[in-house]
Design a protein around this motif. Structure first.
Motif, PDB file in Angstrom:
ATOM      1  N   MET A  16      -6.915  13.935  51.426  1.00 43.49           N
ATOM      2  CA  MET A  16      -6.308  14.095  52.699  1.00 43.49           C
ATOM      3  C   MET A  16      -5.183  14.940  52.764  1.00 43.49           C
ATOM      4  O   MET A  16      -4.708  15.319  51.499  1.00 43.49           O
ATOM      5  CB  MET A  16      -5.725  12.811  53.331  1.00 43.49           C
ATOM      6  N   ALA A  17      -5.067  15.838  53.793  1.00 44.62           N
ATOM      7  CA  ALA A  17      -4.234  17.006  53.978  1.00 44.62           C
ATOM      8  C   ALA A  17      -3.740  17.176  55.216  1.00 44.62           C
ATOM      9  O   ALA A  17      -4.116  16.657  56.144  1.00 44.62           O
ATOM     10  CB  ALA A  17      -5.021  18.232  53.443  1.00 44.62           C
ATOM     11  N   TRP A  18      -2.566  17.766  55.327  1.00 45.26           N
ATOM     12  CA  TRP A  18      -1.999  18.226  56.687  1.00 45.26           C
ATOM     13  C   TRP A  18      -1.916  20.001  56.501  1.00 45.26           C
ATOM     14  O   TRP A  18      -1.547  20.594  55.621  1.00 45.26           O
ATOM     15  CB  TRP A  18      -0.511  17.821  56.746  1.00 45.26           C
ATOM     16  N   PHE A  19      -2.322  20.445  57.596  1.00 43.33           N
ATOM     17  CA  PHE A  19      -2.026  21.915  57.885  1.00 43.33           C
ATOM     18  C   PHE A  19      -1.074  22.129  59.157  1.00 43.33           C
ATOM     19  O   PHE A  19      -1.028  21.122  59.934  1.00 43.33           O
ATOM     20  CB  PHE A  19      -3.592  22.306  58.286  1.00 43.33           C
ATOM     21  N   ARG A  20      -0.834  23.476  59.529  1.00 50.25           N
ATOM     22  CA  ARG A  20      -0.239  23.577  60.705  1.00 50.25           C
ATOM     23  C   ARG A  20      -0.555  24.907  61.144  1.00 50.25           C
ATOM     24  O   ARG A  20      -0.916  25.748  60.385  1.00 50.25           O
ATOM     25  CB  ARG A  20       1.377  23.392  60.458  1.00 50.25           C
ATOM     26  N   GLN A  21      -0.350  25.023  62.355  1.00 47.94           N
ATOM     27  CA  GLN A  21      -0.485  26.652  63.119  1.00 47.94           C
ATOM     28  C   GLN A  21       0.553  26.859  64.009  1.00 47.94           C
ATOM     29  O   GLN A  21       0.615  25.953  64.935  1.00 47.94           O
ATOM     30  CB  GLN A  21      -1.967  26.472  63.524  1.00 47.94           C
TER      31      GLN A  21
ATOM     32  N   ALA B  37       0.349  20.354  53.063  1.00 44.45           N
ATOM     33  CA  ALA B  37       0.497  19.368  51.886  1.00 44.45           C
ATOM     34  C   ALA B  37      -1.020  18.509  51.806  1.00 44.45           C
ATOM     35  O   ALA B  37      -1.746  18.566  52.700  1.00 44.45           O
ATOM     36  CB  ALA B  37       1.473  18.116  51.975  1.00 44.45           C
ATOM     37  N   ALA B  38      -1.293  18.090  50.369  1.00 49.83           N
ATOM     38  CA  ALA B  38      -2.622  17.426  50.181  1.00 49.83           C
ATOM     39  C   ALA B  38      -2.082  16.250  49.145  1.00 49.83           C
ATOM     40  O   ALA B  38      -1.281  16.147  48.657  1.00 49.83           O
ATOM     41  CB  ALA B  38      -3.626  18.353  49.736  1.00 49.83           C
TER      42      ALA B  38
ATOM     43  N   GLY C 278     -14.678  15.578  48.573  1.00 56.12           N
ATOM     44  CA  GLY C 278     -15.024  16.120  47.186  1.00 56.12           C
ATOM     45  C   GLY C 278     -13.899  16.068  46.207  1.00 56.12           C
ATOM     46  O   GLY C 278     -12.826  15.238  46.413  1.00 56.12           O
ATOM     47  N   ASN C 279     -14.011  16.397  45.113  1.00 59.43           N
ATOM     48  CA  ASN C 279     -13.173  16.182  44.048  1.00 59.43           C
ATOM     49  C   ASN C 279     -11.674  16.915  44.379  1.00 59.43           C
ATOM     50  O   ASN C 279     -11.713  18.166  44.714  1.00 59.43           O
ATOM     51  CB  ASN C 279     -13.964  16.734  42.596  1.00 59.43           C
ATOM     52  N   TRP C 280     -10.820  16.188  43.767  1.00 61.82           N
ATOM     53  CA  TRP C 280      -9.288  16.999  44.269  1.00 61.82           C
ATOM     54  C   TRP C 280      -9.314  18.324  43.534  1.00 61.82           C
ATOM     55  O   TRP C 280      -8.642  19.122  44.127  1.00 61.82           O
ATOM     56  CB  TRP C 280      -8.286  15.980  43.288  1.00 61.82           C
ATOM     57  N   TYR C 281      -9.734  18.651  42.115  1.00 64.95           N
ATOM     58  CA  TYR C 281      -9.747  19.855  41.740  1.00 64.95           C
ATOM     59  C   TYR C 281     -10.557  21.068  41.968  1.00 64.95           C
ATOM     60  O   TYR C 281     -10.536  21.921  41.995  1.00 64.95           O
ATOM     61  CB  TYR C 281      -9.842  19.573  40.209  1.00 64.95           C
ATOM     62  N   GLU C 282     -11.364  20.528  43.124  1.00 62.29           N
ATOM     63  CA  GLU C 282     -12.323  21.511  43.734  1.00 62.29           C
ATOM     64  C   GLU C 282     -11.854  21.586  45.305  1.00 62.29           C
ATOM     65  O   GLU C 282     -11.748  22.738  45.771  1.00 62.29           O
ATOM     66  CB  GLU C 282     -13.828  20.899  43.949  1.00 62.29           C
ATOM     67  N   VAL C 283     -11.790  20.743  45.800  1.00 64.25           N
ATOM     68  CA  VAL C 283     -10.850  20.672  47.395  1.00 64.25           C
ATOM     69  C   VAL C 283      -9.628  21.445  47.479  1.00 64.25           C
ATOM     70  O   VAL C 283      -9.506  22.352  48.376  1.00 64.25           O
ATOM     71  CB  VAL C 283     -10.835  19.212  47.861  1.00 64.25           C
TER      72      VAL C 283
END
Length: 124
Positions: A33-38, A48-49, A100-105
């Motif tokens: 899960m992550a947060w983005f902003r614009q 953040a993720a 997906g996998n953390w290290y890929e995403v």
């Protein structure tokens, strides 16, 4: 899958807000899960993720030490606690999810599901 972001608002510089992102339609407990902003006139940026277990987190440098991402898998919800807010944090904040996998995403920066966004405005 629907991601519903909430908790945005108007706050003075130095204040705090807590954003929530509630998922429905699928159990996202195994998802990154992550947060983005614009901000207006700007490209969307990563904030953040958090990994599926919550054991791993990652922040963009501008928010490190001020923002904290967390999750409650029992509630299918991810949070973003924002402290010491600055006017430059003003933006629409979006939550996102990927199976997906953390290290890929994390380096890929692409997510399957997106929420509708919540406005955060920090006044000086």
């Amino acid at each position: 899958v629907q991601l519903q972001a909430s908790g945005g608002g108007l706050v003075q510089a130095g204040g705090s807000l807590r954003l929530s992102c509630a998922a429905s339609g699928r159990d996202l407990s195994s998802y990154v899960m992550a947060w983005f902003r614009q901000a207006p006139g700007e490209e969307r940026e990563f904030v953040a993720a958090i990994s599926w277990s919550g054991g791993s987190t990652y922040y963009t440098s501008s928010v490190k030490g001020r923002f904290t991402i967390s999750r409650d898998n029992a509630k299918n919800t991810v949070y973003l606690q924002m402290n010491s807010l600055k006017p430059e944090d003003t933006a629409v904040y979006y939550c996102a999810a990927d199976g997906g996998n953390w290290y890929e995403v994390l380096p890929r920066g692409e997510y399957e599901y997106w929420g509708q966004g919540t406005q955060v405005t920090v006044s000086s």
